[in-house]
Design an enzyme around this catalytic site. Structure first.
Site, short mmCIF file in Angstrom:
data_model
loop_
_atom_site.label_atom_id
_atom_site.label_comp_id
_atom_site.label_asym_id
_atom_site.label_seq_id
_atom_site.Cartn_x
_atom_site.Cartn_y
_atom_site.Cartn_z
N CYS A 78 0.83 -1.21 0.00
CA CYS A 78 0.00 0.00 0.00
C CYS A 78 0.87 1.27 0.00
O CYS A 78 1.55 1.53 -0.99
CB CYS A 78 -0.98 -0.07 1.17
SG CYS A 78 -2.44 0.92 0.87
N HIS A 174 -3.32 -5.11 1.80
CA HIS A 174 -2.65 -5.30 3.10
C HIS A 174 -2.60 -6.78 3.49
O HIS A 174 -3.48 -7.25 4.22
CB HIS A 174 -3.42 -4.55 4.19
CG HIS A 174 -3.22 -3.08 4.18
ND1 HIS A 174 -2.29 -2.45 4.98
CD2 HIS A 174 -3.80 -2.11 3.45
CE1 HIS A 174 -2.32 -1.15 4.76
NE2 HIS A 174 -3.23 -0.90 3.83
N GLU A 176 -0.86 -8.19 5.64
CA GLU A 176 -0.59 -8.38 7.08
C GLU A 176 -1.87 -8.33 7.92
O GLU A 176 -1.84 -8.62 9.10
CB GLU A 176 0.42 -7.32 7.57
CG GLU A 176 -0.13 -5.93 7.85
CD GLU A 176 -0.47 -5.12 6.58
OE1 GLU A 176 -0.40 -5.67 5.46
OE2 GLU A 176 -0.82 -3.93 6.73
#
Ligand code: GLN
Length: 196
Positions: A78, A174, A176
């Site tokens: 991002c 994202h 994560e």
């Protein structure tokens, strides 16, 4: 393997947690000298104007460029993707100076208001057959890629949202923030093979 996570702003804690869950070492990076101790780096999501400004304030611009140009694998997610891009388009960022290493043009905050954050099961062939649950938060898109850049994922409408150029791997989304560690595993495999 020792993975550094650039910890100036943004979602660095979450990335470090995934790396540790995969059994590798993760450390927060804020000082140029700390780059000597790592085999790969993650630049997290957050706010790209803030992160690029802080990269300068912390005297990390040249050291980061040298390490990444020298082949150190880097994952930019991002805002981290924006930091790596050679070209950034969006009116309020005409003066934004990124690390300018990856031959892609990205557009910030590229999705319209209603969908400025969304989730989708995304086919990412390098991660296997099972689609990857991708979370987009005020995400950038990849408008164009140079000749040395492999496109790794596209939205159903053809928008490019993940790509790789040699040691540089970037995603608009994202990884994560989900339980699926395959993207981080793929990055670790790039780090593992770069040391040989
Ligand atoms: N909108 C942010 C930017 O342009 C990126 C958002 C994110 O990293 N989740 O920097």
């Amino acid at each position: 393997m020792r993975i550094g996570v650039l910890a100036l702003q943004g979602a660095f804690i979450e990335h470090a947690a995934v790396i540790r869950r995969l059994g590798e070492e993760a450390s927060e990076i804020r000082l140029p000298g700390e780059l000597d101790k790592i085999d790969g780096l993650i630049i997290p999501g957050g706010e790209s104007t803030t992160i690029t400004n802080l990269i300068r304030s912390f005297n990390l611009l040249q050291p980061l460029k040298e390490r990444i140009r020298g082949g150190m694998p880097v994952l930019g997610t991002c805002a981290g993707m924006i930091c790596l891009a050679k070209r950034v388009s969006n009116s309020d960022t005409s003066h934004m100076e990124t690390l300018a290493l990856m031959d892609v043009e990205v557009k910030r905050n590229a999705f319209g208001r209603q969908v400025d954050s969304f989730e989708i099961d995304l086919p990412v062939p390098v991660l296997g057959e099972e689609p990857f649950h991708a979370v987009f938060i005020r995400a950038p898109l990849i408008k164009s890629t140079g000749p040395g850049v492999d496109i790794l994922a596209k939205l159903p409408d053809g928008t490019i949202v993940a790509s790789r150029q040699k040691n540089m791997l970037v995603t608009s989304f994202h990884p994560e923030l989900t339980e699926d560690p395959r993207l981080h595993k793929y990055f670790l495999s790039i780090v593992a093979s770069s040391g040989k």
